[in-house]
Design a protein around this motif. Structure first.
Motif, PDB file in Angstrom:
ATOM      1  N   GLY A  17       3.629 -18.974  12.634  1.00 49.93           N
ATOM      2  CA  GLY A  17       4.497 -17.821  12.490  1.00 49.93           C
ATOM      3  C   GLY A  17       5.736 -17.919  13.365  1.00 49.93           C
ATOM      4  O   GLY A  17       6.849 -17.610  12.930  1.00 49.93           O
ATOM      5  N   LEU A  57      -0.168  -6.633  12.007  1.00 47.51           N
ATOM      6  CA  LEU A  57      -0.714  -6.845  10.663  1.00 47.51           C
ATOM      7  C   LEU A  57      -2.032  -7.609  10.717  1.00 47.51           C
ATOM      8  O   LEU A  57      -2.932  -7.376   9.901  1.00 47.51           O
ATOM      9  N   TYR A  58      -2.143  -8.515  11.682  1.00 43.86           N
ATOM     10  CA  TYR A  58      -3.390  -9.275  11.846  1.00 43.86           C
ATOM     11  C   TYR A  58      -4.532  -8.326  12.211  1.00 43.86           C
ATOM     12  O   TYR A  58      -5.619  -8.382  11.620  1.00 43.86           O
ATOM     13  N   GLU A 106      -0.537 -15.466   4.535  1.00 41.46           N
ATOM     14  CA  GLU A 106       0.591 -14.534   4.528  1.00 41.46           C
ATOM     15  C   GLU A 106       1.068 -14.213   5.940  1.00 41.46           C
ATOM     16  O   GLU A 106       2.264 -14.131   6.206  1.00 41.46           O
ATOM     17  N   LEU A 107       0.122 -14.031   6.855  1.00 45.16           N
ATOM     18  CA  LEU A 107       0.482 -13.669   8.222  1.00 45.16           C
ATOM     19  C   LEU A 107       1.196 -14.804   8.947  1.00 45.16           C
ATOM     20  O   LEU A 107       1.964 -14.567   9.882  1.00 45.16           O
ATOM     21  N   SER A 128      -5.652  -6.177   9.360  1.00 44.05           N
ATOM     22  CA  SER A 128      -6.388  -6.860   8.293  1.00 44.05           C
ATOM     23  C   SER A 128      -7.589  -7.652   8.810  1.00 44.05           C
ATOM     24  O   SER A 128      -8.129  -8.476   8.072  1.00 44.05           O
ATOM     25  N   TYR A 188      -5.012 -13.907   3.520  1.00 44.76           N
ATOM     26  CA  TYR A 188      -4.377 -13.047   4.512  1.00 44.76           C
ATOM     27  C   TYR A 188      -3.756 -13.883   5.635  1.00 44.76           C
ATOM     28  O   TYR A 188      -2.645 -13.598   6.090  1.00 44.76           O
ATOM     29  N   GLU A 189      -4.477 -14.882   6.085  1.00 53.37           N
ATOM     30  CA  GLU A 189      -3.940 -15.739   7.146  1.00 53.37           C
ATOM     31  C   GLU A 189      -2.714 -16.506   6.660  1.00 53.37           C
ATOM     32  O   GLU A 189      -1.747 -16.704   7.423  1.00 53.37           O
ATOM     33  N   ARG A 214       3.562  -9.389  13.412  1.00 54.75           N
ATOM     34  CA  ARG A 214       2.501 -10.295  12.944  1.00 54.75           C
ATOM     35  C   ARG A 214       1.153  -9.922  13.562  1.00 54.75           C
ATOM     36  O   ARG A 214       0.126  -9.872  12.871  1.00 54.75           O
ATOM     37  N   TRP A 245       3.026  -4.264   3.238  1.00 55.35           N
ATOM     38  CA  TRP A 245       1.682  -4.813   3.459  1.00 55.35           C
ATOM     39  C   TRP A 245       0.609  -3.835   2.984  1.00 55.35           C
ATOM     40  O   TRP A 245      -0.398  -4.239   2.403  1.00 55.35           O
ATOM     41  N   ARG A 283       3.477 -10.593   2.685  1.00 53.73           N
ATOM     42  CA  ARG A 283       4.828 -10.534   3.226  1.00 53.73           C
ATOM     43  C   ARG A 283       5.786 -10.267   2.074  1.00 53.73           C
ATOM     44  O   ARG A 283       5.406 -10.337   0.900  1.00 53.73           O
ATOM     45  N   VAL A 328      -2.129 -19.301  13.257  1.00 57.90           N
ATOM     46  CA  VAL A 328      -1.323 -18.262  12.614  1.00 57.90           C
ATOM     47  C   VAL A 328      -0.134 -17.895  13.490  1.00 57.90           C
ATOM     48  O   VAL A 328       1.012 -17.823  13.019  1.00 57.90           O
TER      49      VAL A 328
END
Length: 655
Positions: A56, A34-35, A215-216, A38, A212-213, A31, A114, A120, A52
């Motif tokens: 998560g 990926l954060y 999804e994360l 992005s 994006y947030e 996570r 991604w 995800r 997030v």
């Protein structure tokens, strides 16, 4: 004082404790990675970042509970008197290795997914599981698969080493924990899994304005199984509704253009009237894989990616404001052939009961055309052969084995080995597809019957490979794949011009969807703009058409140019006849249903909610505005009616 760790993880569950810690740590690292990847699309906020990570972890814990509830069955049921015997050791090591291997693979796969979709795991990942050959070959051609597997094995062995250092295996074997000692920890994980199953939905992670947030904040594995359960969505259950009669009436009135007449009160069956002598040229429809409008110089690209297509556009009826309905090839096929707004969940191409539908093919059949679908890969993929074959099309494809070639009882032609000069995971290269099409068209021409051919290309898709030496660029990038696709099309037209059928053939070129659909907002409006053109139309001057329209409208517009009168059950309209107030576009993903008029956009979501936005084309942003009652009702009407007509078989030919 009760030690929670000891309570939840007795000695018999020591290996589960080791796996739990490993799973939560690696999930958090994925996570975080990926954060960071992005961050430019997110806009950092410490408060949102903490949310997030917190949300998560919550979903990671829920995922872990499912794993423990299933994996723990063995640990709970295995009798204590056999702890540590040869069978226990064999099953323990094998199942632990397999479990860790699968999840290491899943975690690494998240980075690839991604990169491609900025999401995800979702229903696309679920669909791909059904087509292991294409997926594995794609991975193999995009990445060094032996090295990748080697890394996964090494990481798995590393997890084994950590568990061994913690003496987790020894503790699992050397204890006398009976069922009473194990019932509390195992019951806890079953209870947590049950709570998540009954009360926690994946979409509850979506509390942010930035996509994006949202999804994360999810867990990749949890999202995968949530997508599996939600592959088809019942419109009435999940989306805003209004009286069905009202929705149908709105749609019926919106579809009637000059000269049309409604024939049924139960569906959208109507007669389409056009004046003038009917023309019946041959029609070659080329569906370009992942061709975004912004790849063309006509839309501002300065990299000269599509010089031939740009030159062709100047000689065609060129549609400069046409929008894709979705983000996948089968959504494009659905829109083009069935000419229907995208219904939520999976495409109709993959749904049951999708045979004998009133498609574009039925209109062509009324006019005496043969209909053929060309694909360079195995048409079994995504049920393309099933959809086209059960709706009147002949099939030309490239099956992977003999059993696949025989599985579908239709007029099917396959590539020979000599006809394939290059292929990758998705099938023969564009040049080979075009060469095969030329051969078949020459055969069709001999029948003296007009033909309609739907040609689906595939080169502009990862791994972006094609025959070396065909163009100066090396394979392996999207830019080079686009240049090759343009080169292959130019060669096709060069060869086609030499054929006797060329002068009496109209060519329609349209993309299935854009190359990229990721963005910050619910629907990234700018990522649905695709090029479309009609070339070699008899008695028609080249022109640019800037009317807002959809994929579903292009072939009905062609039929208008050809002065066809016919019965129709499609939602597509003749763009030429559209008045300014009629211009609209349907844009959606598998959950969000969008309807655009001008720069005003209504988006329906699966929580029976809706939002109305103003779209700023300059920076591709959506600004929330007050709801427009009429526009909302029209949006609901189109999507609700499309769903109802398909569900009730009103889109069938015989109804």
């Amino acid at each position: 004082m009760i030690n929670i760790t000891t309570l939840l993880f007795p000695k018999r569950f020591s290996l589960l404790k080791s796996f739990s810690a490993l799973f939560l740590i690696v999930s958090s690292l994925v996570r975080l990675s990926l954060y960071i990847w992005s961050i430019k699309s997110i806009g950092f906020s410490i408060v949102d970042f903490i949310k997030v990570i917190g949300i998560g972890l919550f979903f990671d814990f829920g995922t872990l509970a499912y794993i423990m509830a299933i994996y723990g069955i063995y640990w709970f049921l295995f009798p204590s008197k056999f702890y540590g015997n040869w069978l226990d050791k064999l099953l323990t090591k094998f199942t632990y290795f397999l479990l860790v291997f699968i999840f290491v693979f899943a975690f690494l796969g998240e980075f690839t997914f991604w990169e491609e979709f900025a999401r995800r795991y979702n229903f696309i990942a679920v669909d791909y599981l059904l087509y292991t050959y294409e997926v594995i070959e794609n991975i193999n051609e995009s990445y060094p698969l032996p090295l990748l597997i080697g890394i996964i094995v090494l990481l798995t062995l590393g997890a084994f080493y950590i568990a061994k250092k913690q003496e987790a295996f020894i503790d699992c074997y050397n204890n006398y924990d009976g069922y009473i000692r194990k019932i509390i920890p195992y019951g806890f994980w079953v209870l947590v899994a049950g709570v998540f199953h009954l009360f926690v939905q994946n979409k509850q992670a979506e509390i942010f304005t930035n996509r994006y947030e949202n999804e994360l904040a999810k867990s990749g594995v949890y999202s995968f199984f949530a997508a599996y359960n939600a592959n088809e969505l019942d419109y009435d259950e999940f989306y805003i509704t209004q009286p069905k009669e009202k929705s149908l009436e709105i749609v019926q009135q919106s579809l009637l253009q000059k000269g049309d007449k409604l024939l049924s009160q139960n569906n959208i069956l109507r007669t389409i009237k056009n004046r003038g002598k009917e023309q019946k040229p041959n029609i070659v429809f080329i569906c370009m894989e992942s061709l975004s409008a912004n790849f063309m110089e006509a839309f501002g690209n300065q990299k000269l990616l599509t010089p031939f297509l740009d030159s062709l556009a100047q000689k065609s009826v060129f549609y400069t404001n046409l929008q894709a309905t979705g983000t996948r090839t089968i959504r494009g096929m659905e829109a083009i052939t069935l000419a229907i707004p995208p219904t939520p969940g999976r495409s109709i191409v993959k749904r049951p009961n999708n045979d004998h539908l009133f498609t574009i093919g039925e209109i062509l059949n009324q006019k005496g055309y043969s209909r053929t679908f060309f694909y360079g890969g195995d048409g079994h993929f995504d049920n393309m052969n099933g959809y086209f074959g059960n709706n009147g099309f002949d099939i030309v494809d490239n099956p992977k084995d003999a059993s696949s070639a025989k599985e579908f009882p239709t007029n099917r032609t396959t590539f020979t080995e000599e006809e394939i000069t290059f292929e990758n995971a998705w099938g023969a290269c564009d040049s080979d597809i075009y060469n095969k099409a030329l051969k078949q068209i020459n055969i069709q021409y001999q029948s003296k019957k007009p033909f309609f051919n739907f040609i689906m290309t595939n080169t502009n898709h990862r791994p972006y490979s094609f025959p070396e030496g065909s163009i100066k660029d090396k394979p392996g990038s999207r830019v080079s794949a686009i240049r090759y696709a343009d080169w292959a099309m130019k060669r096709f037209f060069t060869d086609a011009k030499k054929q006797p059928w060329y002068k009496n053939t109209v060519f329609v070129i349209l993309s299935d969807h854009c190359a990229y659909s990721a963005g910050r907002t619910e629907l990234e409006i700018g990522s649905y703009h695709i090029p479309a053109l009609i070339y070699n139309l008899p008695n028609t001057k080249a022109q640019k058409v800037n009317k807002l329209c959809s994929q579903i409208d292009l072939l009905p517009t062609l039929f208008g140019f050809l002065n066809w009168s016919y019965e129709s059950k499609i939602f597509g309209k003749d763009i030429t006849k559209m008045q300014p107030q009629e211009e609209r576009a349907f844009i959606a993903n598998h959950r969000k249903l969008g309807f655009r008029k001008g720069n005003e956009v209504v988006i329906l979501n699966e929580t029976k909610g809706s939002n109305t936005y103003h779209w700023n084309a300059d920076d591709n942003t959506l600004t929330l505005t007050e709801s427009n009652k009429n526009l909302l009702e029209e949006t609901i009407a189109n999507y609700q009616t499309a769903y109802e007509l398909f569900k009730n078989n009103e889109l069938k030919i015989k109804n």
